[in-house]
Design a protein around this motif. Structure first.
Motif, PDB file in Angstrom:
ATOM      1  N   GLY A   1       0.788  -1.228   0.000  1.00 38.67           N
ATOM      2  CA  GLY A   1       0.000   0.000   0.000  1.00 38.67           C
ATOM      3  C   GLY A   1       0.817   1.273   0.000  1.00 38.67           C
ATOM      4  O   GLY A   1       0.264   2.370  -0.069  1.00 38.67           O
ATOM      5  N   VAL A   2       2.153   1.145   0.099  1.00 37.50           N
ATOM      6  CA  VAL A   2       3.027   2.315   0.143  1.00 37.50           C
ATOM      7  C   VAL A   2       4.155   2.128  -0.867  1.00 37.50           C
ATOM      8  O   VAL A   2       4.884   1.142  -0.789  1.00 37.50           O
ATOM      9  N   PRO A   3       4.326   3.024  -1.823  1.00 34.60           N
ATOM     10  CA  PRO A   3       5.420   2.866  -2.781  1.00 34.60           C
ATOM     11  C   PRO A   3       6.777   2.840  -2.087  1.00 34.60           C
ATOM     12  O   PRO A   3       7.022   3.612  -1.161  1.00 34.60           O
ATOM     13  N   ARG A   4       7.642   1.933  -2.529  1.00 34.45           N
ATOM     14  CA  ARG A   4       8.988   1.805  -1.977  1.00 34.45           C
ATOM     15  C   ARG A   4      10.001   1.787  -3.111  1.00 34.45           C
ATOM     16  O   ARG A   4       9.813   1.065  -4.088  1.00 34.45           O
ATOM     17  N   THR A   5      11.065   2.548  -2.986  1.00 32.26           N
ATOM     18  CA  THR A   5      12.115   2.489  -3.989  1.00 32.26           C
ATOM     19  C   THR A   5      12.798   1.129  -3.934  1.00 32.26           C
ATOM     20  O   THR A   5      12.997   0.550  -2.863  1.00 32.26           O
ATOM     21  N   GLU A   6      13.150   0.603  -5.090  1.00 28.60           N
ATOM     22  CA  GLU A   6      13.874  -0.652  -5.263  1.00 28.60           C
ATOM     23  C   GLU A   6      13.101  -1.875  -4.750  1.00 28.60           C
ATOM     24  O   GLU A   6      13.676  -2.925  -4.523  1.00 28.60           O
TER      25      GLU A   6
ATOM     26  N   SER B   1      14.536   7.019   5.942  1.00 29.55           N
ATOM     27  CA  SER B   1      15.500   7.550   4.994  1.00 29.55           C
ATOM     28  C   SER B   1      14.818   8.545   4.062  1.00 29.55           C
ATOM     29  O   SER B   1      14.084   8.148   3.160  1.00 29.55           O
ATOM     30  N   PRO B   2      15.038   9.849   4.264  1.00 25.39           N
ATOM     31  CA  PRO B   2      14.407  10.845   3.392  1.00 25.39           C
ATOM     32  C   PRO B   2      14.752  10.643   1.918  1.00 25.39           C
ATOM     33  O   PRO B   2      13.901  10.859   1.045  1.00 25.39           O
ATOM     34  N   SER B   3      15.975  10.200   1.624  1.00 25.40           N
ATOM     35  CA  SER B   3      16.366  10.015   0.227  1.00 25.40           C
ATOM     36  C   SER B   3      15.597   8.883  -0.439  1.00 25.40           C
ATOM     37  O   SER B   3      15.443   8.856  -1.668  1.00 25.40           O
ATOM     38  N   ALA B   4      15.106   7.936   0.376  1.00 23.57           N
ATOM     39  CA  ALA B   4      14.310   6.822  -0.154  1.00 23.57           C
ATOM     40  C   ALA B   4      12.824   7.016   0.146  1.00 23.57           C
ATOM     41  O   ALA B   4      12.029   6.099  -0.087  1.00 23.57           O
ATOM     42  N   TYR B   5      12.469   8.184   0.668  1.00 24.35           N
ATOM     43  CA  TYR B   5      11.069   8.521   0.953  1.00 24.35           C
ATOM     44  C   TYR B   5      10.442   7.569   1.970  1.00 24.35           C
ATOM     45  O   TYR B   5       9.259   7.249   1.902  1.00 24.35           O
ATOM     46  N   ARG B   6      11.244   7.149   2.942  1.00 25.03           N
ATOM     47  CA  ARG B   6      10.754   6.293   4.023  1.00 25.03           C
ATOM     48  C   ARG B   6      10.693   7.106   5.309  1.00 25.03           C
ATOM     49  O   ARG B   6      11.670   7.760   5.685  1.00 25.03           O
ATOM     50  N   VAL B   7       9.548   7.030   6.001  1.00 27.85           N
ATOM     51  CA  VAL B   7       9.371   7.862   7.192  1.00 27.85           C
ATOM     52  C   VAL B   7       9.892   7.182   8.450  1.00 27.85           C
ATOM     53  O   VAL B   7       9.913   7.797   9.512  1.00 27.85           O
TER      54      VAL B   7
END
Length: 261
Positions: free
Chosen positions: A148-153, A212-218
């Motif tokens: 439900g939440v987009p994740r890089t990689e 990780s702000p660079s990976a858009y993770r809160v």
């Protein structure tokens, strides 16, 4: 709260050799279920089952690959012949490959979907056909908050888990008339071999907790990783009598990481 409706029930659990699947096996067996523990890694599975048997649990190991429907159908038939009617199914088998979309191979994409999505379909279909005849049962699919939440990689993994979650909810709608409940548990970062492998050698779980702000993770608001047992206990609730009016629900067990509404 004491959970009822699990004792003496036959439970089939896939992905049972490690991590969340192994914790689910232990939790259901501890509640008195007769558990068919299923995995394609028979060596690791035997270790888990032998330990539980030594503790007096009713658990039996079955080797199967959920990617192939014919062996799955044969597995379900065998379990019911040897242990009795399956009243609980937990789809916990899963694989993970990480990488940016432009770098993912066809093989990685196909393997993830074969296990995480098609595997859930194969096992759920085989068990549901038998549950329908008995007009009862509970099915839980272990998905992921990444559904439900987009994740890089993590595109392939997230997409496969989204597919399995929505499939399970649709299945619940179709099976409601038969008294069969179908729910989803969506863990966040959980301290399992899969997470440790993703972090790599020397990886620090604190980076997951902090975000990780660079990976858009809160990050994780509760400031800790989940334990496999945390997820297993959520599964146990959903298959128990205490969740008798709960179906088509997606229960996030992620310490608030998805900021899920």
């Amino acid at each position: 709260m004491e959970l009822t409706g699990i004792e003496s029930t036959v439970a089939l659990v896939t992905g049972a050799a490690r991590g969340i699947g192994a914790a689910v096996v232990g939790t259901l067996a501890g509640a008195g279920a007769r558990v068919a523990a299923v995995d394609r890694d028979i060596e690791a599975l035997t270790t888990v089952v032998s330990k539980l048997e030594a503790e007096g649990a009713s658990v039996r190991a079955y080797r199967a690959d959920v990617c192939d429907s014919e062996p799955v159908d044969a597995l379900v038939r065998r379990v019911e012949e040897e242990l009795g009617p399956i009243g609980i199914l937990v789809n916990a088998a899963g694989v993970l490959h990480t990488g940016r979309v432009v770098e993912l191979s066809d093989q990685q994409w196909n393997e993830i979907f074969s296990v995480n999505a098609s595997g859930v379909f194969h096992v759920s279909r085989a068990v549901a056909r038998r549950m329908m005849l008995r007009r009862g049962g509970a099915i839980v699919t272990v998905a992921s908050n990444a559904a439900g939440v987009p994740r890089t990689e993590m595109s392939a993994y997230a997409a496969s888990k989204a597919a399995s979650a929505q499939f399970t909810r649709c299945l619940g709608l179709e099976l409601a008339d038969y008294g069969i409940r179908c729910n989803v548990v969506s863990p966040g970062s959980t301290d399992t071999p899969m997470l440790r492998a993703m972090l790599g050698e020397g990886g620090d779980p604190r980076q997951v907790i902090e975000g990780s702000p660079s990976a858009y993770r809160v990050g994780i608001p509760l400031r800790k990783l989940a334990r496999p047992q945390d997820v297993a206990e959520a599964v146990a609730y959903l298959v128990s009598d205490q969740a008798g009016h709960v179906t088509m629900h997606d229960l996030y067990v992620d310490g608030g990481a998805a900021l899920h509404v």
